[in-house]
Design a protein around this motif. Structure first.
Motif, PDB file in Angstrom:
ATOM      1  N   MET A   1      30.204 -13.777  33.815  1.00 33.82           N
ATOM      2  CA  MET A   1      28.876 -14.363  34.031  1.00 33.82           C
ATOM      3  C   MET A   1      28.271 -14.808  32.712  1.00 33.82           C
ATOM      4  O   MET A   1      28.482 -14.194  31.671  1.00 33.82           O
ATOM      5  N   ASN A   2      27.506 -15.904  32.755  1.00 33.65           N
ATOM      6  CA  ASN A   2      26.930 -16.461  31.538  1.00 33.65           C
ATOM      7  C   ASN A   2      25.909 -15.531  30.884  1.00 33.65           C
ATOM      8  O   ASN A   2      25.385 -14.624  31.503  1.00 33.65           O
ATOM      9  N   GLU A   3      25.620 -15.848  29.642  1.00 37.17           N
ATOM     10  CA  GLU A   3      24.636 -15.126  28.833  1.00 37.17           C
ATOM     11  C   GLU A   3      23.275 -15.089  29.549  1.00 37.17           C
ATOM     12  O   GLU A   3      22.888 -16.037  30.210  1.00 37.17           O
ATOM     13  N   VAL A   4      22.567 -13.974  29.393  1.00 36.35           N
ATOM     14  CA  VAL A   4      21.202 -13.897  29.924  1.00 36.35           C
ATOM     15  C   VAL A   4      20.261 -14.600  28.950  1.00 36.35           C
ATOM     16  O   VAL A   4      20.155 -14.206  27.798  1.00 36.35           O
ATOM     17  N   VAL A   5      19.607 -15.673  29.411  1.00 33.25           N
ATOM     18  CA  VAL A   5      18.731 -16.429  28.498  1.00 33.25           C
ATOM     19  C   VAL A   5      17.269 -16.044  28.667  1.00 33.25           C
ATOM     20  O   VAL A   5      16.442 -16.306  27.806  1.00 33.25           O
ATOM     21  N   LEU A   6      16.974 -15.437  29.828  1.00 37.10           N
ATOM     22  CA  LEU A   6      15.597 -14.994  30.051  1.00 37.10           C
ATOM     23  C   LEU A   6      15.630 -13.619  30.690  1.00 37.10           C
ATOM     24  O   LEU A   6      16.286 -13.411  31.712  1.00 37.10           O
ATOM     25  N   ASN A   7      14.952 -12.684  30.054  1.00 39.44           N
ATOM     26  CA  ASN A   7      14.872 -11.336  30.610  1.00 39.44           C
ATOM     27  C   ASN A   7      13.403 -10.947  30.738  1.00 39.44           C
ATOM     28  O   ASN A   7      12.676 -10.885  29.750  1.00 39.44           O
ATOM     29  N   VAL A   8      12.969 -10.734  31.963  1.00 38.47           N
ATOM     30  CA  VAL A   8      11.594 -10.298  32.210  1.00 38.47           C
ATOM     31  C   VAL A   8      11.664  -8.861  32.687  1.00 38.47           C
ATOM     32  O   VAL A   8      12.363  -8.556  33.652  1.00 38.47           O
ATOM     33  N   ASN A   9      10.939  -7.986  31.970  1.00 39.01           N
ATOM     34  CA  ASN A   9      11.064  -6.568  32.248  1.00 39.01           C
ATOM     35  C   ASN A   9       9.718  -5.955  32.633  1.00 39.01           C
ATOM     36  O   ASN A   9       8.812  -5.884  31.814  1.00 39.01           O
ATOM     37  N   ASN A  10       9.614  -5.562  33.912  1.00 40.84           N
ATOM     38  CA  ASN A  10       8.452  -4.827  34.406  1.00 40.84           C
ATOM     39  C   ASN A  10       7.125  -5.501  34.059  1.00 40.84           C
ATOM     40  O   ASN A  10       6.208  -4.866  33.531  1.00 40.84           O
ATOM     41  N   LEU A  11       7.027  -6.791  34.345  1.00 43.72           N
ATOM     42  CA  LEU A  11       5.848  -7.574  33.977  1.00 43.72           C
ATOM     43  C   LEU A  11       4.750  -7.433  35.039  1.00 43.72           C
ATOM     44  O   LEU A  11       5.004  -7.561  36.231  1.00 43.72           O
ATOM     45  N   PHE A  12       3.533  -7.173  34.563  1.00 44.25           N
ATOM     46  CA  PHE A  12       2.350  -7.125  35.428  1.00 44.25           C
ATOM     47  C   PHE A  12       1.339  -8.125  34.877  1.00 44.25           C
ATOM     48  O   PHE A  12       1.193  -8.251  33.669  1.00 44.25           O
ATOM     49  N   ALA A  13       0.627  -8.829  35.770  1.00 38.45           N
ATOM     50  CA  ALA A  13      -0.424  -9.728  35.297  1.00 38.45           C
ATOM     51  C   ALA A  13      -1.552  -9.777  36.304  1.00 38.45           C
ATOM     52  O   ALA A  13      -1.341  -9.623  37.511  1.00 38.45           O
ATOM     53  N   SER A  14      -2.761  -9.956  35.797  1.00 41.35           N
ATOM     54  CA  SER A  14      -3.897 -10.112  36.702  1.00 41.35           C
ATOM     55  C   SER A  14      -4.619 -11.394  36.363  1.00 41.35           C
ATOM     56  O   SER A  14      -4.526 -11.917  35.255  1.00 41.35           O
ATOM     57  N   TYR A  15      -5.324 -11.910  37.344  1.00 38.28           N
ATOM     58  CA  TYR A  15      -6.118 -13.109  37.132  1.00 38.28           C
ATOM     59  C   TYR A  15      -7.460 -12.864  37.787  1.00 38.28           C
ATOM     60  O   TYR A  15      -7.542 -12.568  38.971  1.00 38.28           O
ATOM     61  N   ARG A  16      -8.529 -12.978  37.013  1.00 40.70           N
ATOM     62  CA  ARG A  16      -9.872 -12.699  37.526  1.00 40.70           C
ATOM     63  C   ARG A  16      -9.909 -11.362  38.248  1.00 40.70           C
ATOM     64  O   ARG A  16     -10.379 -11.241  39.369  1.00 40.70           O
ATOM     65  N   LYS A  17      -9.415 -10.360  37.583  1.00 36.58           N
ATOM     66  CA  LYS A  17      -9.504  -8.962  38.038  1.00 36.58           C
ATOM     67  C   LYS A  17      -8.673  -8.617  39.276  1.00 36.58           C
ATOM     68  O   LYS A  17      -8.677  -7.491  39.723  1.00 36.58           O
ATOM     69  N   THR A  18      -7.988  -9.595  39.882  1.00 42.55           N
ATOM     70  CA  THR A  18      -7.092  -9.202  40.963  1.00 42.55           C
ATOM     71  C   THR A  18      -5.669  -9.201  40.417  1.00 42.55           C
ATOM     72  O   THR A  18      -5.292 -10.061  39.623  1.00 42.55           O
ATOM     73  N   ASN A  19      -4.902  -8.229  40.832  1.00 42.96           N
ATOM     74  CA  ASN A  19      -3.524  -8.162  40.374  1.00 42.96           C
ATOM     75  C   ASN A  19      -2.723  -9.251  41.064  1.00 42.96           C
ATOM     76  O   ASN A  19      -2.625  -9.284  42.283  1.00 42.96           O
ATOM     77  N   VAL A  20      -2.197 -10.145  40.266  1.00 37.77           N
ATOM     78  CA  VAL A  20      -1.457 -11.261  40.839  1.00 37.77           C
ATOM     79  C   VAL A  20       0.039 -10.959  40.851  1.00 37.77           C
ATOM     80  O   VAL A  20       0.725 -11.218  41.820  1.00 37.77           O
ATOM     81  N   LEU A  21       0.524 -10.415  39.764  1.00 40.34           N
ATOM     82  CA  LEU A  21       1.951 -10.130  39.677  1.00 40.34           C
ATOM     83  C   LEU A  21       2.172  -8.654  39.390  1.00 40.34           C
ATOM     84  O   LEU A  21       1.486  -8.068  38.559  1.00 40.34           O
TER      85      LEU A  21
END
Lengths: 245, 290
Positions: A1-21
């Motif tokens: 399998m090809n090289e990992v070019v993007l690794n997202v690890n346990n990402l959380f994000a909120s927008y205007r105080k609501t948890n979006v991700l």
């Protein structure tokens, strides 16, 4: 399998105080063309913006080519939503494409003739050479999107993030853009595309990321893009069955 | 130089600096930030006076920059706390301005600093407060300050032209290219502040808003090229200043008021006659594009 070019690890994000991700974990491999699919409000744009640190994450880490964003930024290309900019801005198509080179040109320097030639070449590739000196407000939606794609091309990145590049464009532009995306993939580049038309997913993308606040499923289109997974992502709202835009 | 020549030069420098800065205020859709900062620099000027006990150009510039940046910062901070952008601007600038007004009334007394002067300016007195500079010789203090600020504005805009352009047109792309969008926002607000403070003696804190916004809005009607828009806007600023002075002398009225009125005239003429977006041009040819 090809090289990992993007690794997202346990990402959380909120927008205007609501948890979006929440708890986003993604590994993207080189040379893949991934469609990011999910209902309105699923956090598709926020995901891209958070990955690129345009929107601060609550927690979590993102690595590009195993490096932080700051070190990898020259290898990353971004195409914002067409509606994110003011098309009445006093500038022409060639100038907008040249902006893709600003990161490489560096501070205190002007774009050279060579830079302009590069930008013109990219416009030509998108079938827009005749519109190089056209004020951008005089372009149609599809033409504006082609200008954005041309700008991404001059960035000459290895990893691209595109936010709805096919939204509201004409059929010819859609074909032109998909040809370019296939070419990028053939060159070993990696492309992530926020996409809204479920009917074309299987034709366009070899990988799919189903998103609704968190990753529902991510993998090869044939394995992941199934009726059950889609239903799970859209939560019983199966509008997609009949409607397409 | 004669008395009138100094006034015309000073007013032209106001027109130039404000015209250049105004282009980016308009294109960044932050025109009302000029209104906010034009009020809050008063607080900075008053605080500078309280600290130094003199009406000094340098202290006023520094005080004004700090007050302007504080305004930009507080507006941004309230906005991230979910207050609407225009509302947070209204809250911040009126509050800071009010503090400035209270301080003038309570702790300054009879000094050469009053609300009337701050709001309206008094360009007629400018030639009487001179300083002596090396090479240039004797020059009115306000003119020297404006010359300095004009050079700062010009150099900042020219040197970082492409960065200003991209952070204004597409901040998201700029950030993804690694250009410090937020830093540039605050630098820009700093430029708005120094321009406002320097123009304060000449046209006053309120009229400076006309100089910041109207010439740029007029230039926007004439061209589709950013560089040309900047040149035109600076030019319109100068023309407004000169025509304004002439109107004031003709009907013997407020100079700063006449200059602000002249910016309105320039806009009206642009609105009617501009080849690109004017009323007449729109009647003559059908809209092209989509």
């Amino acid at each position: 399998m090809n090289e990992v070019v993007l690794n997202v690890n346990n990402l959380f994000a909120s927008y205007r105080k609501t948890n979006v991700l929440h708890s986003i974990n993604i590994d993207v491999h080189a040379g893949s063309l991934t469609g990011i699919i999910g209902p309105n409000g699923a956090g598709k744009s926020t995901l891209i913006k958070t990955i690129l640190n345009l929107h601060p994450p609550l927690t979590g880490s993102v690595k590009f080519f195993n490096e932080p964003f700051r070190k990898a930024k020259r290898r990353i290309g971004y195409v914002p939503q067409r509606g994110a900019v003011d098309w009445d801005f006093p500038t022409d198509a060639l100038d907008v494409v040249t902006m893709g080179l600003y990161g490489k040109i560096g501070w205190l320097k002007r774009p050279t003739k060579k830079d302009k030639a590069k930008a013109y070449e990219a416009l030509d590739k998108m079938g827009m050479a005749d519109f190089a000196d056209r004020q951008i407000s005089q372009l149609s939606g599809g033409q504006q999107q082609r200008v954005f794609l041309a700008r991404a091309l001059v960035q000459d990145a290895d990893l691209y993030f595109m936010d709805e590049p096919l939204a509201g464009v004409d059929a010819a532009t859609e074909r032109a853009i998909m040809t370019i995306l296939q070419e990028l993939k053939a060159k070993g580049k990696t492309v992530l595309v926020v996409h809204h038309d479920l009917q074309t997913v299987e034709d366009y993308f070899d990988h799919v990321l189903l998103l609704n606040r968190t990753v529902i499923s991510h993998g090869r289109t044939a394995e992941v893009f199934t009726r059950d997974k889609i239903a799970e992502t859209y939560g019983g709202n199966m509008r997609w069955m009949g409607a397409s835009s | 130089m004669s008395y009138t020549a100094w006034i015309l030069l000073t007013a032209s420098l106001v027109g130039l600096s404000c015209g250049i800065i105004g282009v980016f205020l308009i294109l960044r859709k932050t025109a009302m930030m000029a209104d906010a900062i034009s009020h809050t620099v008063l607080l900075g000027i008053v605080l500078a006076f309280i600290v130094t006990r003199e009406v000094s150009g340098t202290a006023m510039l520094i005080g004004g920059i700090l007050a302007g940046l504080l305004t930009a910062f507080l507006v941004q901070a309230l906005h991230t706390l979910d207050v609407q952008h225009d509302a947070s601007m209204g809250i911040v600038f009126t509050t800071l301005f009010a503090i400035g007004v209270i301080l003038i009334a309570t702790s300054i007394g009879n000094a050469h600093l009053d609300v009337q002067h701050a709001l309206m300016g008094e360009i007629t007195f400018i030639p009487f407060h001179t300083i002596t500079l090396p090479i240039i010789g004797e020059i009115p203090q306000a003119t020297a300050m404006l010359l300095f600020v004009f050079l700062v504005v010009l150099i900042s805009i020219v040197a970082f032209y492409k960065e200003w352009k991209i952070t204004t047109f597409d901040p998201a792309l700029a950030a993804s290219l690694g250009i410090p969008v937020l830093l540039m926002h605050y630098v820009f607000m700093g430029l708005v502040s120094v321009t406002t403070v320097a123009s304060f003696d000449a046209v006053g804190a309120i009229m400076v808003v006309a100089m910041l916004i109207t010439p740029a809005a007029s230039a926007y009607l004439w061209t589709d090229k950013l560089s040309l828009m900047i040149v035109l806007s600076g030019g319109f600023g100068v023309v407004s200043a000169l025509v304004g002075y002439w109107i004031a002398a003709w009907i013997d009225t407020s100079i700063s008021g006449s200059m602000a009125f002249a910016t309105g005239l320039v806009f009206l003429l642009s609105f009617i006659f501009s080849a690109a977006h004017g009323l007449i041009a729109k009647r003559m040819k059908p809209e092209i594009g989509t």
